[in-house]
Design an enzyme around this catalytic site. Sequence first.
Site, PDB file in Angstrom:
ATOM      1  N   CYS A  77       4.661  -4.008   2.937  1.00 58.12           N
ATOM      2  CA  CYS A  77       3.398  -4.636   3.341  1.00 58.12           C
ATOM      3  C   CYS A  77       3.584  -5.998   4.008  1.00 58.12           C
ATOM      4  O   CYS A  77       2.642  -6.803   4.064  1.00 58.12           O
ATOM      5  CB  CYS A  77       2.473  -4.749   2.138  1.00 58.12           C
ATOM      6  SG  CYS A  77       2.116  -3.148   1.393  1.00 58.12           S
ATOM      7  N   LYS A  97      -4.697  -5.490  -7.364  1.00 61.79           N
ATOM      8  CA  LYS A  97      -4.201  -4.202  -6.875  1.00 61.79           C
ATOM      9  C   LYS A  97      -2.900  -3.911  -7.597  1.00 61.79           C
ATOM     10  O   LYS A  97      -1.940  -4.682  -7.521  1.00 61.79           O
ATOM     11  CB  LYS A  97      -3.981  -4.280  -5.371  1.00 61.79           C
ATOM     12  CG  LYS A  97      -3.360  -3.015  -4.801  1.00 61.79           C
ATOM     13  CD  LYS A  97      -3.278  -3.087  -3.299  1.00 61.79           C
ATOM     14  CE  LYS A  97      -2.596  -1.867  -2.744  1.00 61.79           C
ATOM     15  NZ  LYS A  97      -2.465  -1.929  -1.282  1.00 61.79           N
ATOM     16  N   LYS A 117      -8.283  -2.186  -8.059  1.00 62.54           N
ATOM     17  CA  LYS A 117      -7.738  -0.957  -7.486  1.00 62.54           C
ATOM     18  C   LYS A 117      -6.485  -0.529  -8.235  1.00 62.54           C
ATOM     19  O   LYS A 117      -5.611  -1.380  -8.419  1.00 62.54           O
ATOM     20  CB  LYS A 117      -7.404  -1.223  -6.023  1.00 62.54           C
ATOM     21  CG  LYS A 117      -6.777  -0.065  -5.322  1.00 62.54           C
ATOM     22  CD  LYS A 117      -6.406  -0.444  -3.928  1.00 62.54           C
ATOM     23  CE  LYS A 117      -5.588   0.685  -3.349  1.00 62.54           C
ATOM     24  NZ  LYS A 117      -4.981   0.342  -2.113  1.00 62.54           N
TER      25      LYS A 117
HETATM   26  C1  PBG Z   1      -2.059  -0.675   1.563  1.00 60.59           C
HETATM   27  C2  PBG Z   1      -3.064   0.192   0.946  1.00 60.59           C
HETATM   28  C3  PBG Z   1      -2.804   1.261   0.094  1.00 60.59           C
HETATM   29  C4  PBG Z   1      -4.037   1.796  -0.246  1.00 60.59           C
HETATM   30  C5  PBG Z   1      -5.004   1.062   0.408  1.00 60.59           C
HETATM   31  N1  PBG Z   1      -4.375   0.054   1.125  1.00 60.59           N
HETATM   32  C6  PBG Z   1      -1.578   1.906  -0.354  1.00 60.59           C
HETATM   33  C7  PBG Z   1      -0.427   1.237  -0.918  1.00 60.59           C
HETATM   34  O1  PBG Z   1      -0.483   0.120  -1.429  1.00 60.59           O
HETATM   35  O2  PBG Z   1       0.603   1.891  -0.851  1.00 60.59           O
HETATM   36  C8  PBG Z   1      -4.203   2.951  -1.182  1.00 60.59           C
HETATM   37  C9  PBG Z   1      -5.463   3.678  -1.100  1.00 60.59           C
HETATM   38  C10 PBG Z   1      -5.453   4.982  -1.776  1.00 60.59           C
HETATM   39  O3  PBG Z   1      -4.492   5.398  -2.456  1.00 60.59           O
HETATM   40  O4  PBG Z   1      -6.468   5.656  -1.628  1.00 60.59           O
HETATM   41  N2  PBG Z   1      -2.357  -1.003   2.851  1.00 60.59           N
END
Ligand code: PBG
Length: 326
Positions: A130, A195, A248
Amino acid sequence: MAFPLHRPRRFRRTETLRRMVRETRLSPDNLIQPLFVCPGRGIKRPVPSMPGVAQMSVDKIVAEAREIQTSGVPALILFGIPERKDAIGSQAWNDDGEVQRAIREIKERVPNLAVITDVCLCEYTDHGHCGAVADGDVDNDATLELLVREALSHARAGADIVAPSDMMDGRVGAIRRALDENGFANIAIMAYSAKFASAFYGPFRDAAQSAPQFGDRRSYQMDPPNGDEAIREVALDLEEGADIVMIKPALPYLDLIWRVKQKFNVPVAAYNVSGEYSMIRAAGINGWIDEDRAVIEVLTSIRRAGADLILTYFATDIARKLQLGQ
Ligand code: PBG
């Protein structure tokens, strides 16, 4: 001597009576539909691990935006799949990138829909992390500058809300400052504040082609057992200027949705993520559960925990059913 004076069953007797004392409402207004934008024209490519979800080119996204609007859902969130990837994810701030073009088209053709963009680099980097990588880990402060470029590019294209999901320290403040200095003081930030490094993102990484090519995301996403730390993350994002804070995934973290809503009393979003979606879809397709009832029960429980907004791949479909009074 509570019973037989008190009989809680009295108000469970008919649907009318149940409706009268129902405490939590689920409305299309609470929902946000995620969409994946890919290069090309006329493309609608199903995501195998997420039945019912597809990557779509900009033209198809506009058609989908109309459907979202008709369903009563007020907002969508865009994720981009770029033509090419590199070490720093530079397509993320290409003003002619997939997401930027999708924003412009939606704002022109379906202007009442709120457009949110996911601000992150994992879909844009060739290593799938990321941010910019140095010495085998994501370099926090170097990444901030890249995220700012991406957020500004989304704002220039006309996004209403930017949603940083990278989990770098200080990114909300950096993005807020940059937006304000560039004439975008009215663009809101929905921060993915707490998150977690979750197993439930698996299908998304298929959909967004963003799986890390080495290691994992545990040096920046949160450790699942930590609740107090989630509260601190939310407090930091609010101090830095977040307008909406997000938890999340949703279901394994309902306790945190509750704690955050009780403590801060600000708009709270919860992301009912890809793995949560695919589990219900798989069971539904197999006939193991009544899918629509399960979806409404899950989304209502996320609302009951305290979420004002829910990002869910079920949004448009379930909103249509809610409107029909099902
Ligand atoms: C990262 C991001 C992720 C999700 C939303 N933004 C994935 C990750 O961190 O690998 C996951 C969303 C989902 O699983 O529905 N940009």
